[in-house]
Motif scaffolding. Structure first.
Motif, PDB file in Angstrom:
ATOM      1  N   ASP A 143       1.316  -0.042  -3.626  1.00 17.02           N
ATOM      2  CA  ASP A 143       1.675  -1.461  -3.464  1.00 17.02           C
ATOM      3  C   ASP A 143       0.477  -2.360  -3.751  1.00 17.02           C
ATOM      4  O   ASP A 143       0.598  -3.403  -4.391  1.00 17.02           O
ATOM      5  CB  ASP A 143       2.162  -1.730  -2.029  1.00 17.02           C
ATOM      6  CG  ASP A 143       3.605  -1.272  -1.839  1.00 17.02           C
ATOM      7  OD1 ASP A 143       4.265  -0.999  -2.851  1.00 17.02           O
ATOM      8  OD2 ASP A 143       4.048  -1.188  -0.677  1.00 17.02           O
ATOM      9  N   GLN A 144      -0.695  -1.931  -3.246  1.00 21.56           N
ATOM     10  CA  GLN A 144      -1.894  -2.750  -3.447  1.00 21.56           C
ATOM     11  C   GLN A 144      -2.263  -2.828  -4.936  1.00 21.56           C
ATOM     12  O   GLN A 144      -2.656  -3.878  -5.432  1.00 21.56           O
ATOM     13  CB  GLN A 144      -3.057  -2.186  -2.637  1.00 21.56           C
ATOM     14  CG  GLN A 144      -2.924  -2.506  -1.153  1.00 21.56           C
ATOM     15  CD  GLN A 144      -3.790  -1.641  -0.276  1.00 21.56           C
ATOM     16  OE1 GLN A 144      -4.597  -0.858  -0.754  1.00 21.56           O
ATOM     17  NE2 GLN A 144      -3.615  -1.762   1.035  1.00 21.56           N
ATOM     18  N   VAL A 145      -2.120  -1.693  -5.645  1.00 24.76           N
ATOM     19  CA  VAL A 145      -2.433  -1.682  -7.079  1.00 24.76           C
ATOM     20  C   VAL A 145      -1.470  -2.610  -7.819  1.00 24.76           C
ATOM     21  O   VAL A 145      -1.882  -3.389  -8.691  1.00 24.76           O
ATOM     22  CB  VAL A 145      -2.363  -0.238  -7.640  1.00 24.76           C
ATOM     23  CG1 VAL A 145      -2.451  -0.241  -9.166  1.00 24.76           C
ATOM     24  CG2 VAL A 145      -3.501   0.594  -7.072  1.00 24.76           C
ATOM     25  N   THR A 146      -0.195  -2.560  -7.452  1.00 24.25           N
ATOM     26  CA  THR A 146       0.792  -3.448  -8.070  1.00 24.25           C
ATOM     27  C   THR A 146       0.403  -4.898  -7.814  1.00 24.25           C
ATOM     28  O   THR A 146       0.473  -5.751  -8.699  1.00 24.25           O
ATOM     29  CB  THR A 146       2.201  -3.176  -7.475  1.00 24.25           C
ATOM     30  OG1 THR A 146       2.442  -1.779  -7.570  1.00 24.25           O
ATOM     31  CG2 THR A 146       3.288  -3.933  -8.209  1.00 24.25           C
ATOM     32  N   GLN A 147      -0.064  -5.160  -6.589  1.00 26.22           N
ATOM     33  CA  GLN A 147      -0.449  -6.521  -6.216  1.00 26.22           C
ATOM     34  C   GLN A 147      -1.668  -6.982  -7.028  1.00 26.22           C
ATOM     35  O   GLN A 147      -1.696  -8.110  -7.526  1.00 26.22           O
ATOM     36  CB  GLN A 147      -0.745  -6.553  -4.702  1.00 26.22           C
ATOM     37  CG  GLN A 147      -0.952  -7.918  -4.106  1.00 26.22           C
ATOM     38  CD  GLN A 147       0.253  -8.842  -4.268  1.00 26.22           C
ATOM     39  OE1 GLN A 147       1.367  -8.377  -4.444  1.00 26.22           O
ATOM     40  NE2 GLN A 147       0.013 -10.142  -4.259  1.00 26.22           N
ATOM     41  N   VAL A 148      -2.658  -6.086  -7.175  1.00 24.87           N
ATOM     42  CA  VAL A 148      -3.860  -6.430  -7.959  1.00 24.87           C
ATOM     43  C   VAL A 148      -3.448  -6.757  -9.397  1.00 24.87           C
ATOM     44  O   VAL A 148      -3.861  -7.772  -9.972  1.00 24.87           O
ATOM     45  CB  VAL A 148      -4.891  -5.265  -7.936  1.00 24.87           C
ATOM     46  CG1 VAL A 148      -5.963  -5.454  -9.005  1.00 24.87           C
ATOM     47  CG2 VAL A 148      -5.535  -5.149  -6.568  1.00 24.87           C
ATOM     48  N   ASN A 149      -2.607  -5.913  -9.991  1.00 26.00           N
ATOM     49  CA  ASN A 149      -2.173  -6.137 -11.371  1.00 26.00           C
ATOM     50  C   ASN A 149      -1.414  -7.451 -11.493  1.00 26.00           C
ATOM     51  O   ASN A 149      -1.565  -8.170 -12.477  1.00 26.00           O
ATOM     52  CB  ASN A 149      -1.307  -4.972 -11.853  1.00 26.00           C
ATOM     53  CG  ASN A 149      -2.155  -3.755 -12.181  1.00 26.00           C
ATOM     54  OD1 ASN A 149      -3.292  -3.896 -12.623  1.00 26.00           O
ATOM     55  ND2 ASN A 149      -1.627  -2.573 -11.949  1.00 26.00           N
ATOM     56  N   LYS A 150      -0.609  -7.752 -10.481  1.00 27.18           N
ATOM     57  CA  LYS A 150       0.168  -8.995 -10.513  1.00 27.18           C
ATOM     58  C   LYS A 150      -0.779 -10.206 -10.436  1.00 27.18           C
ATOM     59  O   LYS A 150      -0.619 -11.177 -11.170  1.00 27.18           O
ATOM     60  CB  LYS A 150       1.163  -9.009  -9.340  1.00 27.18           C
ATOM     61  CG  LYS A 150       2.171 -10.131  -9.419  1.00 27.18           C
ATOM     62  CD  LYS A 150       3.173 -10.054  -8.271  1.00 27.18           C
ATOM     63  CE  LYS A 150       4.102 -11.253  -8.282  1.00 27.18           C
ATOM     64  NZ  LYS A 150       3.431 -12.533  -8.174  1.00 27.18           N
ATOM     65  N   LEU A 156       2.075   7.668   3.550  1.00 22.53           N
ATOM     66  CA  LEU A 156       1.913   6.242   3.858  1.00 22.53           C
ATOM     67  C   LEU A 156       0.734   5.669   3.058  1.00 22.53           C
ATOM     68  O   LEU A 156       0.829   4.580   2.485  1.00 22.53           O
ATOM     69  CB  LEU A 156       1.671   6.074   5.363  1.00 22.53           C
ATOM     70  CG  LEU A 156       1.895   4.695   5.957  1.00 22.53           C
ATOM     71  CD1 LEU A 156       3.294   4.191   5.671  1.00 22.53           C
ATOM     72  CD2 LEU A 156       1.662   4.731   7.460  1.00 22.53           C
ATOM     73  N   ALA A 157      -0.349   6.452   2.998  1.00 22.11           N
ATOM     74  CA  ALA A 157      -1.529   5.999   2.250  1.00 22.11           C
ATOM     75  C   ALA A 157      -1.181   5.819   0.775  1.00 22.11           C
ATOM     76  O   ALA A 157      -1.512   4.803   0.164  1.00 22.11           O
ATOM     77  CB  ALA A 157      -2.661   7.013   2.417  1.00 22.11           C
ATOM     78  N   VAL A 158      -0.480   6.803   0.196  1.00 27.39           N
ATOM     79  CA  VAL A 158      -0.131   6.735  -1.232  1.00 27.39           C
ATOM     80  C   VAL A 158       0.756   5.514  -1.501  1.00 27.39           C
ATOM     81  O   VAL A 158       0.493   4.730  -2.421  1.00 27.39           O
ATOM     82  CB  VAL A 158       0.578   8.034  -1.692  1.00 27.39           C
ATOM     83  CG1 VAL A 158       1.165   7.867  -3.093  1.00 27.39           C
ATOM     84  CG2 VAL A 158      -0.392   9.204  -1.687  1.00 27.39           C
TER      85      VAL A 158
END
Lengths: 552, 134
Positions: A449-456, A442-444
């Motif tokens: 998802d958060q990294v994808t969001q930051v990049n977006k 779940l953490a991974v």
């Protein structure tokens, strides 16, 4: 370790990975260091200790822990004791010259044919460079003798990606993979594997050892192994212990095409275990039947990352394998991540649909005929469309399963906590181990998802800035009429995206986000590895309790 | 054909051949389009520039390793697994000036030419006479 196993707790996975000259523990003779080569050329074996730690950059990965301390090792009598295996020499390995026949006209009429050496190739019992076959014979004793209890043969799969410009691995891709995928054919490497396995079995018998020969392989190595065994005599097949295979397709159609009876297929099937990644296109080839009707015992792994076979981390490789509490890869079941079993089935159906479309287009196991069948431009365009549709659906399967896994973890973590308090003994250990995996996964997934969001967010902000700069330019140009254009441009010279946007900060932000994700992945891997200690800790606790109780 | 046309043909041909050689060389590794050395040679030169990092890495494996010798005449290359687009460079050598010792370091070269020195791997452990060096 990216696409490499992060633990060496499972010897079969370690040996299957070690057949490639790109792994932390590797057997290919061409890549052994000169001292090891010298030893093996003198017909002496070279030891490989899977319990030794591995150094990668600044990190040290602990060696396998299932050999001396962990009681789970007793559940695996076919594993090498203490994790040590010995690579046996192949005295038959030779560099063979390749001659080419050249016919030239004589000045006085007639022709002369010569056969000069034009290149060389490696050939031996376990190496056949022309077909791309490479295998490595390992034993649990330095020399093969009466005391040898376990022997292993690991067969290498395909080398590298298929490239039109690189002919060095066409033998693997076109000569073997292609004809298996499109025609379920008996592949050339398997035809070489049969006498190789037979010779190894003969060596074991003549040494006085009654050790079984356990076979392992990955990808192409899986169907080379399975197709290589049926050609052996019955008493030789009885000498085979287990076939433990990774990320390979179902070979049943090819075995039937080879003329094997259902009884013989069933006999081989009973010795075979497949570990497959639900998101790997190769693993899920020919697997549209229910799992219990396929060849061998199928174990669908719970991968650490949810990616395709074309991404990094790669679904076809070992880096996404998670090794569970008993030293075996962590697998899905009806009670543990059932959505992964569904994903495997969906990808199998997608594979079959794509192959059916290609066949309708005239693509067959005859590569030349497939390629030169008329209207190549139209067929090529249609083929490209089929590919694009395939990739889109493939990514959709992964995205859907990812969402389903997050949901499953969230729903089941509280239930697992309740089950643990009601369970005892081995069941309690298993549930604890699964709970840790669920939390880690779940953490991974959430951090990804958060990294994808930051990049977006970074990409969107940069685009917005670009739009704003363009708008300001056009507005200023339309308002200012009394200054020449070059003066306006001079005034706005510094009003550019590259002066307003700090590329350095952007790169650092993206790197930091990725680093954070990598750290969480490392932590999760560490947690999963820690589950291996649960059983040992529990047993130690039980001993302590007994000694205290015994004292009264 | 007029003389001017002939000169043009020669110039264009030379430009095409030169361009072809440059593309073939994939000058990404060091960014110099006038460098006509092979991609492999440039990668090797890059690794030699970072020799100290490789030495420090091998030393970091075991405190008993006091000095590291790299055999730059024995550099091998391999492909990855199926679907893997990276290549791998294999370096070998000895340590503590002892001819019985050996090490093997593997460095990944990504598809875009990036040489990943941060994640170099010590393959098969430090060895002495083919056995593990403790």
């Amino acid at each position: 370790m990216s696409n490499n196993l992060s633990t060496f707790d499972n010897p079969y996975a370690t040996m299957a990975q070690g057949a490639y000259p790109r792994s932390p523990i590797q057997f290919p003779l061409d890549y052994l260091d000169p001292k090891q080569q010298q030893v093996i050329n003198n017909n002496i074996s070279v030891p490989f200790d899977f319990s030794q730690s591995v150094k990668v950059g600044k990190k040290t990965y602990p060696g396998g822990r299932y050999y001396s301390a962990n009681p789970s090792a007793t559940d695996h009598p076919d594993w090498p004791k203490n994790g040590i295996v010995y690579l046996q020499p192949d005295p038959t390995l030779k560099t063979v010259p390749i001659r080419t026949s050249i016919t030239t006209p004589n000045p006085n009429g007639g022709y002369t044919t010569t056969n000069p050496i034009t290149s060389t190739t490696q050939k031996g019992l376990l190496t056949d460079e022309p077909s791309g076959f490479n295998a490595y014979f390992l034993t649990d004793t330095p020399t093969l003798n009466k005391k040898t209890q376990q022997t292993y043969l690991t067969i290498r799969g395909s080398d590298g990606s298929f490239k039109l410009t690189n002919t060095s691995n066409w033998d693997d891709w076109l000569g073997n993979n292609y004809i298996f995928a499109m025609g379920a054919r008996h592949v050339p490497q398997a035809k070489v594997a049969t006498p190789a396995i037979s010779a190894v079995l003969s060596k074991i018998r003549s040494s006085g050892s009654s050790a079984p020969l356990n076979l392992t392989g990955h990808s192409l190595g899986t169907f080379v192994t399975v197709q290589g065994v049926p050609g052996l005599k019955n008493d030789e097949i009885d000498q085979i212990g287990k076939l433990v295979l990774f990320n390979g397709p179902d070979p049943t159609a090819s075995l039937k095409k080879m003329g094997l009876s259902d009884a013989k297929i069933a006999k081989l099937s009973s010795k075979t275990t497949y570990y497959i990644n639900p998101f790997d296109m190769v693993s899920n080839l020919n697997r549209t039947k229910p799992i219990d009707q396929q060849f061998g015992k199928i174990k669908v792994i719970v991968p650490l990352h949810y990616t395709t076979s074309f991404e990094n981390p790669n679904a076809h490789m070992f880096g996404v394998y998670q090794i569970g509490a008993n030293g075996d890869p962590l697998i899905a079941s009806a009670n543990f991540h059932p959505e992964l079993l569904t994903a495997s089935q969906k990808l199998a159906n997608l594979n079959q649909k794509a192959i059916a479309k290609l066949r309708a287009l005239g693509v067959s196991d005859d590569l030349i005929a497939s390629f030169f069948q008329g209207d190549i431009i139209n067929r090529g365009t249609t083929g490209y469309v089929i590919w694009q549709e395939y990739i889109t659906e493939y990514q959709d399967i992964i995205a859907e399963t990812r969402a389903a896994s997050i949901k499953w973890n969230m729903e089941n973590i509280p239930k697992h906590v309740a089950r643990i308090s009601a369970a005892s003994g081995v069941e309690k250990i298993r549930l604890r181990s699964e709970l840790i995996n669920m939390a880690a996964q779940l953490a991974v997934l959430e951090v990804e998802d958060q990294v994808t969001q930051v990049n977006k967010l970074v990409t969107d902000a940069k685009e917005e800035l670009g739009t704003m700069v363009r708008n300001v330019y056009s507005q200023v140009c339309s308002i200012v009429h009394y200054l020449p254009r070059w003066e306006v441009e001079g005034l706005l010279a510094d009003f550019q995206v590259n002066t307003l946007w700090d590329e350095g900060i952007e790169a650092t932000t993206r790197q930091n986000a990725q680093k954070f994700s990598n750290n969480v992945t490392e932590l999760s891997s560490g947690l999963i590895q820690a589950t291996s200690q649960l059983e040992a800790v529990d047993q130690e606790g039980a001993k302590l309790f007994e000694s205290i109780v015994g004292g009264f | 054909m007029k003389k001017r046309t002939k000169i043009m043909v020669v110039v264009i041909s030379l430009a095409l051949i030169g361009g072809g050689i440059m593309l073939n060389n994939n000058y990404k590794t060091n960014g110099n389009i006038f460098d006509f050395t092979s991609r492999e040679d440039r990668q090797l030169a890059y690794l030699k520039e970072h020799e100290q990092e490789i030495v420090d890495f091998v030393k970091s494996v075991n405190p008993k390793v006091e000095s590291v010798q790299i055999d730059w005449n024995d550099v091998r290359r391999s492909d990855g697994m199926a679907f893997e687009t990276s290549e791998f460079v294999h370096l070998y050598g000895e340590f503590n000036h002892n001819h019985e010792t050996s090490w093997h370091v593997q460095i990944e070269i990504k598809e875009d030419g990036y040489i990943d020195l941060e994640n170099m791997i010590l393959v098969n452990g430090l060895r002495i006479g083919g056995n593990y060096f403790e």
